[in-house]
Design a protein around this motif. Structure first.
Motif, PDB file in Angstrom:
ATOM      1  N   UNK A  30       0.730  -1.162   0.169  1.00 47.90           N
ATOM      2  CA  UNK A  30       0.002  -0.112   0.062  1.00 47.90           C
ATOM      3  C   UNK A  30       1.001   1.272  -0.231  1.00 47.90           C
ATOM      4  N   UNK A  31       1.837   1.332   0.987  1.00 48.47           N
ATOM      5  CA  UNK A  31       2.731   2.593   1.187  1.00 48.47           C
ATOM      6  C   UNK A  31       3.532   2.704  -0.199  1.00 48.47           C
ATOM      7  N   UNK A  32       3.923   1.641  -0.801  1.00 51.58           N
ATOM      8  CA  UNK A  32       4.801   1.794  -2.072  1.00 51.58           C
ATOM      9  C   UNK A  32       3.982   2.303  -3.031  1.00 51.58           C
ATOM     10  N   UNK A  33       2.794   2.042  -3.471  1.00 59.55           N
ATOM     11  CA  UNK A  33       1.855   2.446  -4.439  1.00 59.55           C
ATOM     12  C   UNK A  33       1.630   4.129  -4.123  1.00 59.55           C
ATOM     13  N   UNK A  34       1.413   4.286  -2.820  1.00 59.74           N
ATOM     14  CA  UNK A  34       1.373   5.817  -2.594  1.00 59.74           C
ATOM     15  C   UNK A  34       2.582   6.668  -2.949  1.00 59.74           C
ATOM     16  N   UNK A  35       3.694   6.067  -2.484  1.00 64.04           N
ATOM     17  CA  UNK A  35       4.791   7.044  -2.864  1.00 64.04           C
ATOM     18  C   UNK A  35       5.099   6.977  -4.231  1.00 64.04           C
ATOM     19  N   UNK A  36       4.870   5.987  -4.952  1.00 63.97           N
ATOM     20  CA  UNK A  36       5.200   5.859  -6.429  1.00 63.97           C
ATOM     21  C   UNK A  36       3.956   6.974  -7.151  1.00 63.97           C
ATOM     22  N   UNK A  37       2.749   7.004  -6.707  1.00 68.70           N
ATOM     23  CA  UNK A  37       1.704   7.839  -7.079  1.00 68.70           C
ATOM     24  C   UNK A  37       2.053   9.084  -6.803  1.00 68.70           C
ATOM     25  N   UNK A  38       2.526   9.580  -5.747  1.00 72.08           N
ATOM     26  CA  UNK A  38       2.669  11.020  -5.375  1.00 72.08           C
ATOM     27  C   UNK A  38       4.042  11.464  -6.089  1.00 72.08           C
ATOM     28  N   UNK A  39       4.819  10.483  -6.652  1.00 70.25           N
ATOM     29  CA  UNK A  39       6.162  10.953  -7.641  1.00 70.25           C
ATOM     30  C   UNK A  39       5.554  11.327  -8.857  1.00 70.25           C
ATOM     31  N   UNK A  40       4.408  11.113  -9.317  1.00 67.66           N
ATOM     32  CA  UNK A  40       3.576  11.211 -10.545  1.00 67.66           C
ATOM     33  C   UNK A  40       2.660  12.181 -10.625  1.00 67.66           C
ATOM     34  N   UNK A  41       1.856  12.531  -9.444  1.00 72.61           N
ATOM     35  CA  UNK A  41       0.457  13.238  -9.314  1.00 72.61           C
ATOM     36  C   UNK A  41       0.814  14.017  -8.226  1.00 72.61           C
TER      37      UNK A  41
END
Length: 198
Positions: free
Chosen positions: A1-12
């Motif tokens: 879950x946290x991995x997806x969050x951090x990867x997402x905020x790197x792009x959005x």
């Protein structure tokens, strides 16, 4: 879950990711809003979170996909976490963390090897682990064991409001009038909500 969050905020933008993350939370709270009072509380919470998150539509498709994956995992965490809290409590959380360590260590444990000989890095890792995993997840389990799932989901709406308060206290970031009103909406929603038996 946290991995997806951090990867997402790197792009959005963070606000967009946070808003997407709250979609399953809102759905879970809506499923339990069986009274007009709780429906009004849900509406206040949605309005407050939307005002705090500063949503901007659009962005990198991979970022959007990651944000929705994070949202699905967060919704799954609430549903499964609530079941574990009801059945096994904190012992179930300990077993889940042990299982996670067994699964993740062969894949990513090698990255931590250099830190094993650095006392400062070890102490920092222990501190971060306790502050970011042990304390919040134990508090989650204790809350989930005592609250209906819909009530817990609505209380999760306090996270952006709490972040705004911490921003004032720790970082000196004074909220705008809109942000202060949004925090007031979320707090009002939580005060208005009344748990119902599941």
């Amino acid at each position: 879950m946290n991995c997806c969050f951090y990867l997402a905020i790197d792009r959005l933008p963070l606000g967009t990711v946070a808003a997407i993350e709250f979609l399953p939370v809102i759905a879970l709270a809506a499923l339990g809003a069986r009274t007009p009072r709780n429906a009004a509380a849900l509406a206040l919470a949605v309005a407050g979170v939307a005002a705090l998150c500063d949503v901007r539509l659009g962005g990198e498709p991979l970022g959007v996909a990651l944000a929705f994956a994070n949202a699905a995992l967060f919704g799954g965490y609430i549903v499964l976490g609530h079941r574990v809290a009801q059945d096994a409590g904190v012992d179930g959380l300990g077993a889940a963390m042990l299982l996670a360590a067994v699964v993740v260590t062969p894949v990513a444990g090698w990255a931590a090897v250099p830190a094993l000989t650095d006392p400062v890095a070890l102490a920092a890792g222990v501190g971060v682990g306790i502050a970011s995993s042990v304390v919040p997840y134990v508090c989650d389990q204790l809350a989930m064991a005592r609250l209906p799932r819909a009530s817990y989901a609505l209380l999760v709406a306090l996270l952006p409001a709490t972040a705004a308060v911490i921003g004032v206290v720790v970082l000196g970031q004074v909220p705008t009038a809109v942000e202060a009103a949004a925090v007031a909406l979320v707090v009002s929603a939580v005060a208005l909500h009344r748990p119902l038996p599941e």
